[in-house]
Design a protein around this motif. Structure first.
Motif, PDB file in Angstrom:
ATOM      1  N   THR A   1      -6.221  18.108   6.925  1.00 29.26           N
ATOM      2  CA  THR A   1      -6.930  17.048   6.220  1.00 29.26           C
ATOM      3  C   THR A   1      -8.308  16.805   6.833  1.00 29.26           C
ATOM      4  OG1 THR A   1      -5.978  15.340   7.652  1.00 29.26           O
ATOM      5  CG2 THR A   1      -4.782  15.881   5.615  1.00 29.26           C
ATOM      6  N   GLY A   2      -8.510  17.326   8.055  1.00 29.12           N
ATOM      7  CA  GLY A   2      -9.765  17.088   8.756  1.00 29.12           C
ATOM      8  C   GLY A   2      -9.782  15.783   9.510  1.00 29.12           C
ATOM      9  N   ILE A   3      -8.602  15.206   9.775  1.00 30.40           N
ATOM     10  CA  ILE A   3      -8.518  13.877  10.377  1.00 30.40           C
ATOM     11  C   ILE A   3      -9.258  13.788  11.702  1.00 30.40           C
ATOM     12  CG2 ILE A   3      -6.230  14.506  11.276  1.00 30.40           C
ATOM     13  CD1 ILE A   3      -7.626  10.960  10.581  1.00 30.40           C
ATOM     14  N   ASN A   4      -9.060  14.765  12.579  1.00 28.59           N
ATOM     15  CA  ASN A   4      -9.690  14.652  13.890  1.00 28.59           C
ATOM     16  C   ASN A   4     -11.180  14.961  13.836  1.00 28.59           C
ATOM     17  OD1 ASN A   4      -7.759  13.951  16.160  1.00 28.59           O
ATOM     18  ND2 ASN A   4      -6.574  15.477  15.041  1.00 28.59           N
ATOM     19  N   ALA A   5     -11.586  15.754  12.868  1.00 28.61           N
ATOM     20  CA  ALA A   5     -13.018  15.932  12.661  1.00 28.61           C
ATOM     21  C   ALA A   5     -13.639  14.601  12.237  1.00 28.61           C
ATOM     22  CB  ALA A   5     -13.272  16.995  11.602  1.00 28.61           C
ATOM     23  N   MET A   6     -12.926  13.853  11.393  1.00 23.50           N
ATOM     24  CA  MET A   6     -13.407  12.532  10.986  1.00 23.50           C
ATOM     25  C   MET A   6     -13.503  11.593  12.186  1.00 23.50           C
ATOM     26  SD  MET A   6     -13.664  12.891   7.683  1.00 23.50           S
ATOM     27  CE  MET A   6     -12.916  13.641   6.243  1.00 23.50           C
TER      28      MET A   6
ATOM     29  N   TRP B   1     -18.599  21.569  22.757  1.00 25.08           N
ATOM     30  CA  TRP B   1     -17.425  21.882  23.561  1.00 25.08           C
ATOM     31  C   TRP B   1     -16.888  20.656  24.294  1.00 25.08           C
ATOM     32  CZ3 TRP B   1     -14.312  25.607  22.781  1.00 25.08           C
ATOM     33  CH2 TRP B   1     -14.771  26.824  22.275  1.00 25.08           C
ATOM     34  N   ILE B   2     -17.763  19.745  24.703  1.00 29.31           N
ATOM     35  CA  ILE B   2     -17.290  18.517  25.334  1.00 29.31           C
ATOM     36  C   ILE B   2     -16.412  17.734  24.361  1.00 29.31           C
ATOM     37  CG2 ILE B   2     -18.007  16.264  26.221  1.00 29.31           C
ATOM     38  CD1 ILE B   2     -18.305  18.574  28.187  1.00 29.31           C
ATOM     39  N   SER B   3     -16.748  17.812  23.088  1.00 32.07           N
ATOM     40  CA  SER B   3     -15.933  17.161  22.066  1.00 32.07           C
ATOM     41  C   SER B   3     -14.618  17.891  21.841  1.00 32.07           C
ATOM     42  CB  SER B   3     -16.717  17.076  20.759  1.00 32.07           C
ATOM     43  OG  SER B   3     -15.937  16.460  19.759  1.00 32.07           O
ATOM     44  N   ALA B   4     -14.670  19.228  21.881  1.00 29.76           N
ATOM     45  CA  ALA B   4     -13.494  20.020  21.505  1.00 29.76           C
ATOM     46  C   ALA B   4     -12.632  20.448  22.680  1.00 29.76           C
ATOM     47  CB  ALA B   4     -13.942  21.271  20.746  1.00 29.76           C
TER      48      ALA B   4
ATOM     49  N   THR C   1      -5.919  21.515  15.715  1.00 30.37           N
ATOM     50  CA  THR C   1      -6.904  20.454  15.959  1.00 30.37           C
ATOM     51  C   THR C   1      -8.138  21.007  16.656  1.00 30.37           C
ATOM     52  OG1 THR C   1      -5.134  18.828  16.157  1.00 30.37           O
ATOM     53  CG2 THR C   1      -7.283  18.210  17.040  1.00 30.37           C
ATOM     54  N   LEU C   2      -7.911  21.838  17.682  1.00 33.91           N
ATOM     55  CA  LEU C   2      -9.022  22.444  18.413  1.00 33.91           C
ATOM     56  C   LEU C   2      -9.914  23.246  17.472  1.00 33.91           C
ATOM     57  CD1 LEU C   2     -10.588  23.556  20.877  1.00 33.91           C
ATOM     58  CD2 LEU C   2      -8.784  25.290  21.111  1.00 33.91           C
ATOM     59  N   ALA C   3      -9.300  24.079  16.641  1.00 31.40           N
ATOM     60  CA  ALA C   3     -10.078  24.930  15.745  1.00 31.40           C
ATOM     61  C   ALA C   3     -10.921  24.099  14.785  1.00 31.40           C
ATOM     62  CB  ALA C   3      -9.140  25.857  14.969  1.00 31.40           C
ATOM     63  N   ILE C   4     -10.333  23.045  14.237  1.00 23.64           N
ATOM     64  CA  ILE C   4     -11.060  22.239  13.261  1.00 23.64           C
ATOM     65  C   ILE C   4     -12.166  21.431  13.925  1.00 23.64           C
ATOM     66  CG2 ILE C   4     -10.840  20.291  11.656  1.00 23.64           C
ATOM     67  CD1 ILE C   4      -8.120  21.389  10.870  1.00 23.64           C
ATOM     68  N   VAL C   5     -11.852  20.788  15.057  1.00 23.24           N
ATOM     69  CA  VAL C   5     -12.866  19.970  15.732  1.00 23.24           C
ATOM     70  C   VAL C   5     -14.011  20.833  16.244  1.00 23.24           C
ATOM     71  CG1 VAL C   5     -13.289  18.497  17.742  1.00 23.24           C
ATOM     72  CG2 VAL C   5     -11.259  18.135  16.338  1.00 23.24           C
ATOM     73  N   ARG C   6     -13.678  21.999  16.802  1.00 26.10           N
ATOM     74  CA  ARG C   6     -14.722  22.850  17.369  1.00 26.10           C
ATOM     75  C   ARG C   6     -15.644  23.415  16.293  1.00 26.10           C
ATOM     76  NH1 ARG C   6     -18.371  25.323  17.919  1.00 26.10           N
ATOM     77  NH2 ARG C   6     -19.012  26.840  19.511  1.00 26.10           N
TER      78      ARG C   6
ATOM     79  N   GLY D   1     -15.236  10.317  21.926  1.00 24.83           N
ATOM     80  CA  GLY D   1     -16.312  11.210  21.520  1.00 24.83           C
ATOM     81  C   GLY D   1     -17.248  10.610  20.484  1.00 24.83           C
ATOM     82  N   SER D   2     -16.725   9.750  19.577  1.00 20.91           N
ATOM     83  CA  SER D   2     -17.565   9.241  18.502  1.00 20.91           C
ATOM     84  C   SER D   2     -18.689   8.339  19.020  1.00 20.91           C
ATOM     85  CB  SER D   2     -16.704   8.498  17.476  1.00 20.91           C
ATOM     86  OG  SER D   2     -17.453   8.175  16.336  1.00 20.91           O
ATOM     87  N   PRO D   3     -18.395   7.332  19.868  1.00 28.04           N
ATOM     88  CA  PRO D   3     -19.509   6.575  20.451  1.00 28.04           C
ATOM     89  C   PRO D   3     -20.040   7.210  21.732  1.00 28.04           C
ATOM     90  CG  PRO D   3     -17.457   5.514  21.028  1.00 28.04           C
ATOM     91  CD  PRO D   3     -17.102   6.695  20.142  1.00 28.04           C
TER      92      PRO D   3
END
Length: 515
Positions: free
Chosen positions: A271-276, A59-62, A408-413, A37-39
């Motif tokens: 920690t927000g790891i997956n958001a990072m 949503w494609i990211s989450a 993870t879903l909640a934080i990333v979304r 998702g990042s690149p």
């Protein structure tokens, strides 16, 4: 001590190392799915030639996390009835078809294909966590289980880093096609690995279990004592085994390790790891960093990989608690520094903050990934694979994984929405506060499991109930030893003191007093 034993017994360690490496490649695929998702999303946005809006990109990211929640629940069925190895083989097919579907979107030119492909990847990600971690734990000796169990986290970091590197030079569709080919190799390698001895033994295949154990410990290793210990533990736990009842799950030997695992899993993601990971490029862009974002992500991913591998050599030397506590402490400091930068950016303006503190985002993210990789990344996974009672390990492992993926879903979304509604600084301060809270949680609730067998770890939590019940028995008027054993059997108490010898039927009494 552990290092010396590894050097003296390479013939015993190498088969277990091979099983751990092959069993951990599912985490590499998970890393490629998360790192895509990042690149991939900026590349997709740059080359977009079909209809998609801003919410679709979120949503494609989450959406893989949506699929992973259900994947973690469903995988318990093949793990329980067909074995850990076959579950690993099957879940690679989901990765293959998931990445293929995403890549073929460049020809189909419809966002529905992206959703389908990412959902398939999510299902595979959900299968990976319990299947890989339990496979590695059940194949490993107690004195090196922490090191081998940490290979899963190293594989995850490697997958993310590879996604960053390749994604910096190819477009999103090419990246997807490359990642659809790698699981084919991993699937073929897994076919040559043994099933876990514990699963074979618990399913009535004692001879096959002994052969698997011998293969994992080396052909010249005497496995009689370990096999006898596994059989005795299985006979004790299997004597009261049947259909799982809700009352069984509410007992301390089950509820306490399950609750601790859920807490550790929550704080790992808080920690927000997956958001990072998902938004590394966007974080650097919003920070106005002078370093080109795609190269910054490669630096961050490389740092995470190196220190995740390094932590694997520490987990059996210093223990799970020390690594978690130190990791959480430094992680919270880096999150606070990131929040402080965004605070001054809001007060001073982007240009002034970038001129004076433009180095802070990169340094903070590097420190964050170093500290996170030193304990928070791998220890929760190791704990999940070793703390649960054997008869409930598959079910509790999948539930714990599902909970982790739900968080993870909640934080990333909602991470992008948090940045908009709360501001960048408040968002990172919230992550820092959650991480500080995890320090108290680990300090007061998590026991040390370093160097203990899976059976000994079960006894740690069984002893809680044993001591409570033992106090009640001591308060009662003592009759005969046999009467005390009858009461204990009726109340399904835990183990009693071994100095109390049963007058009759040692095997039957032992089964009665063992919870």
């Amino acid at each position: 001590m552990v290092k010396q034993s590894l050097m003296k017994n390479p013939h015993k360690v190498l088969p277990q190392l091979m099983a751990a490496v092959v069993g951990s490649w599912g985490y590499f695929c998970m890393g490629t799915s998360r790192g895509w998702g990042s690149p991939g999303l900026p590349s997709l946005n740059r080359t977009l030639d079909f209809e998609m809006d801003a919410d679709d990109f979120k949503w494609i990211s989450a959406v893989p996390m949506c699929g992973s929640f259900f994947g973690a629940l469903v995988v318990s069925i093949p793990m329980q009835y067909f074995g850990r190895k076959k579950a690993l083989v099957g879940h690679y097919l989901l990765y293959i078809f998931g990445f293929l579907t995403v890549g073929l979107t460049c020809f189909g030119k419809h966002k529905a294909m992206l959703y389908v492909g990412r959902i398939l990847q999510g299902l595979a990600v959900g299968c990976t966590t319990p299947a890989c971690q339990i496979y590695v734990s059940e194949c490993s000796s107690p004195n090196i289980r922490g090191r081998l169990g940490s290979i899963t986290a190293s594989s995850l970091a490697l997958g993310i880093w590879v996604a960053y590197i390749i994604g910096a030079f190819v477009e999103w569709d090419t990246l997807s096609f490359i990642f659809s080919a790698l699981p084919v190799v991993f699937l073929l390698l897994t076919c040559f690995m043994p099933e876990t001895p514990i699963w074979l033994l618990t399913h009535g295949m004692e001879d096959e279990g002994r052969q698997a154990l011998q293969q994992l410990r080396g052909k010249n290793t005497n496995v009689d004592a370990e096999m006898r210990r596994m059989k005795e533990h299985h006979e004790k736990t299997d004597s009261g085994k049947g259909s799982v009842r809700f009352a069984d799950l509410m007992t301390a030997p089950v509820l306490k390790p399950f609750g601790i695992s859920l807490g550790i899993m929550f704080f790992q993601q808080a920690t927000g790891i997956n958001a990072m990971v998902f938004y590394t490029v966007s974080i650097f862009q919003s920070a106005g960093s002078s370093i080109e974002s795609r190269y910054a992500t490669i630096i961050v991913g490389g740092v995470q990989l190196v220190f995740t591998i390094a932590s694997g050599f520490l987990v059996d030397r210093y223990g799970r608690r020390i690594l978690l506590l130190s990791s959480a402490a430094v992680t919270s400091i880096s999150l606070t520094s990131m929040g402080t930068f965004f605070y001054f950016q809001r007060i001073w303006g982007e240009a002034t903050a970038t001129e004076l503190l433009g180095w802070v985002p990169l340094v903070s993210l590097i420190v964050f990934f170093v500290a996170y990789s030193g304990g928070m990344s791998n220890v929760p996974l190791i704990i999940m694979g070793e703390m649960f009672p054997s008869q409930y390990r598959t079910m509790l492992g999948t539930l714990s994984s599902s909970f982790n993926l739900f968080v993870t879903l909640a934080i990333v979304r909602f991470f992008p929405d948090m940045l908009i509604q709360l501001g960048n600084d408040v968002t990172f301060f919230i992550f820092a506060g959650c991480t500080v809270t995890s320090i108290a949680f680990v300090y007061f609730l998590l026991p040390e499991t370093k160097g203990k067998t899976l059976e000994e770890i079960e006894e740690i939590f069984s002893n809680v109930k044993k001591n409570d019940k033992k106090a009640e028995v001591e308060q009662a008027a003592p009759a005969t030893v046999s009467t005390q054993f009858t009461n204990i059997f009726g109340n399904q108490c835990g183990l009693v003191c071994h100095t109390m010898l049963p007058p009759v039927g040692e095997k039957d009494v032992e089964r009665g007093i063992t919870f």
